[in-house]
Design an enzyme around this catalytic site. Structure first.
Site, mmCIF file in Angstrom:
data_model
loop_
_atom_site.group_PDB
_atom_site.id
_atom_site.type_symbol
_atom_site.label_atom_id
_atom_site.label_comp_id
_atom_site.label_asym_id
_atom_site.label_seq_id
_atom_site.Cartn_x
_atom_site.Cartn_y
_atom_site.Cartn_z
ATOM 1 C CD GLU A 117 99.631 35.673 -107.517
ATOM 2 O OE1 GLU A 117 98.995 35.695 -106.229
ATOM 3 O OE2 GLU A 117 98.625 35.972 -108.625
ATOM 4 C CG ASP A 118 98.954 32.116 -105.057
ATOM 5 O OD1 ASP A 118 99.254 32.649 -105.971
ATOM 6 O OD2 ASP A 118 97.888 31.512 -104.626
ATOM 7 C CG ASP A 178 99.252 27.496 -113.864
ATOM 8 O OD1 ASP A 178 100.081 26.697 -114.493
ATOM 9 O OD2 ASP A 178 98.043 27.061 -113.959
ATOM 10 C CG PHE A 194 95.628 21.825 -108.098
ATOM 11 C CD1 PHE A 194 95.488 23.026 -109.072
ATOM 12 C CD2 PHE A 194 95.188 21.930 -106.808
ATOM 13 C CE1 PHE A 194 94.802 24.150 -108.279
ATOM 14 C CE2 PHE A 194 94.679 22.999 -106.358
ATOM 15 C CZ PHE A 194 94.260 24.314 -107.206
ATOM 16 N NE ARG A 203 92.390 30.295 -99.063
ATOM 17 C CZ ARG A 203 92.636 30.674 -100.365
ATOM 18 N NH1 ARG A 203 93.727 31.013 -100.890
ATOM 19 N NH2 ARG A 203 91.388 31.139 -101.282
HETATM 20 P P1 5GP Z 1 97.915 31.982 -113.794
HETATM 21 O O1 5GP Z 1 97.275 32.948 -114.338
HETATM 22 O O2 5GP Z 1 99.226 32.322 -113.857
HETATM 23 O O3 5GP Z 1 97.819 30.754 -114.918
HETATM 24 O O4 5GP Z 1 97.523 31.431 -112.638
HETATM 25 C C1 5GP Z 1 97.783 32.153 -111.602
HETATM 26 C C2 5GP Z 1 96.901 31.927 -110.450
HETATM 27 O O5 5GP Z 1 96.160 30.512 -110.724
HETATM 28 C C3 5GP Z 1 97.327 31.799 -109.148
HETATM 29 O O6 5GP Z 1 97.388 32.843 -108.612
HETATM 30 C C4 5GP Z 1 96.550 30.778 -108.374
HETATM 31 O O7 5GP Z 1 95.358 31.295 -107.880
HETATM 32 C C5 5GP Z 1 96.025 29.562 -109.407
HETATM 33 N N1 5GP Z 1 96.750 28.546 -109.474
HETATM 34 C C6 5GP Z 1 97.570 28.000 -110.613
HETATM 35 N N2 5GP Z 1 98.250 27.076 -110.069
HETATM 36 C C7 5GP Z 1 97.716 26.741 -108.916
HETATM 37 C C8 5GP Z 1 98.031 25.365 -108.213
HETATM 38 O O8 5GP Z 1 98.890 24.651 -108.434
HETATM 39 N N3 5GP Z 1 97.335 25.198 -106.976
HETATM 40 C C9 5GP Z 1 96.484 26.589 -106.514
HETATM 41 N N4 5GP Z 1 96.080 26.155 -105.303
HETATM 42 N N5 5GP Z 1 96.405 27.612 -107.454
HETATM 43 C C10 5GP Z 1 96.924 27.503 -108.508
#
Ligand code: 5GP
Length: 184
Positions: A96-97, A100, A149, A162
């Site tokens: 996963e990227d 958060d 972000f 991207r």
């Molecule tokens: P979570 O469910 O852990 O809060 O969020 C995960 C998803 O939120 C990631 O797969 C990504 O798509 C998006 N996300 C959270 N923080 C960032 C960020 O700083 N930049 C980007 N581009 N996407 C984020």
């Protein structure tokens, strides 16, 4: 106007991804990991990472979208493209990227566990630890990042950025009050 600050350069990313590949090679020695890339944000990371893993391995892709407000995740995950292959009895590594709040990975790991893999581990490029609201075990982490972000190296804002070869912080986001479908 938005501006971009460089967080990690192309060289720094390659160095860390190489180290992660070596860690994964050690952890899976004698086994054949099945790497599942979560589209679309992790695609660049996966393609670099697998070239640093010195083992036989297989890959598959899942595309999900989470409904959130602006740049925040709601954790409600919709599968847009499911896996092509069964993960039953396989050593699955989710790639996963970014993690958060942890809601997306919590949801995803539940879906994966229900499909009976032999082993399930998680690898993320970026960990925004200070924002976590659920407890998730992450086995491999590229970089711990601040609550900003982040874009580039596969990560987008409204579908853009991207293709940047570095990781950057996007400032002055223009986030409207409207809810929209955010791609991951
Ligand atoms: P979570 O469910 O852990 O809060 O969020 C995960 C998803 O939120 C990631 O797969 C990504 O798509 C998006 N996300 C959270 N923080 C960032 C960020 O700083 N930049 C980007 N581009 N996407 C984020």
């Amino acid at each position: 106007m938005s501006s971009i600050k460089i967080l990690y350069s192309q060289e720094e990313i390659q160095k860390r991804v190489r180290e992660l590949g070596e860690e994964i090679t050690k952890a899976y020695m004698g086994r054949m990991p099945h790497l599942v890339c979560i589209l679309r944000g992790a695609v660049i990371f996966l393609s670099d990472l697998i070239r640093y893993i010195n083992l036989p391995l297989t890959i598959d892709f899942m595309a999900v979208s989470s409904y959130g407000r602006g740049t925040k995740s709601s954790g409600v995950v919709k599968i847009i493209k499911d896996l092509d292959e069964s993960i039953e009895n396989r050593d699955v590594l989710i790639v996963e990227d970014i993690i958060d709040t942890g809601l997306t990975l919590e949801h995803l790991t539940k879906i994966f566990k229900a499909r009976n893999p032999r082993d399930l581990k998680v690898c993320v490029l970026l960990d925004k630890e200070s924002r976590r609201i659920v407890n998730i075990d992450v086995d491999f982490i590229g970089f711990k990042v601040p609550d900003e972000f982040i874009i580039g190296y596969g990560l987008d804002y409204n579908g853009l950025y991207r293709n940047l070869p570095f990781l950057g912080i996007l400032d002055n986001l223009e986030v409207g009050g409207e809810s929209f479908e955010k791609t991951t």
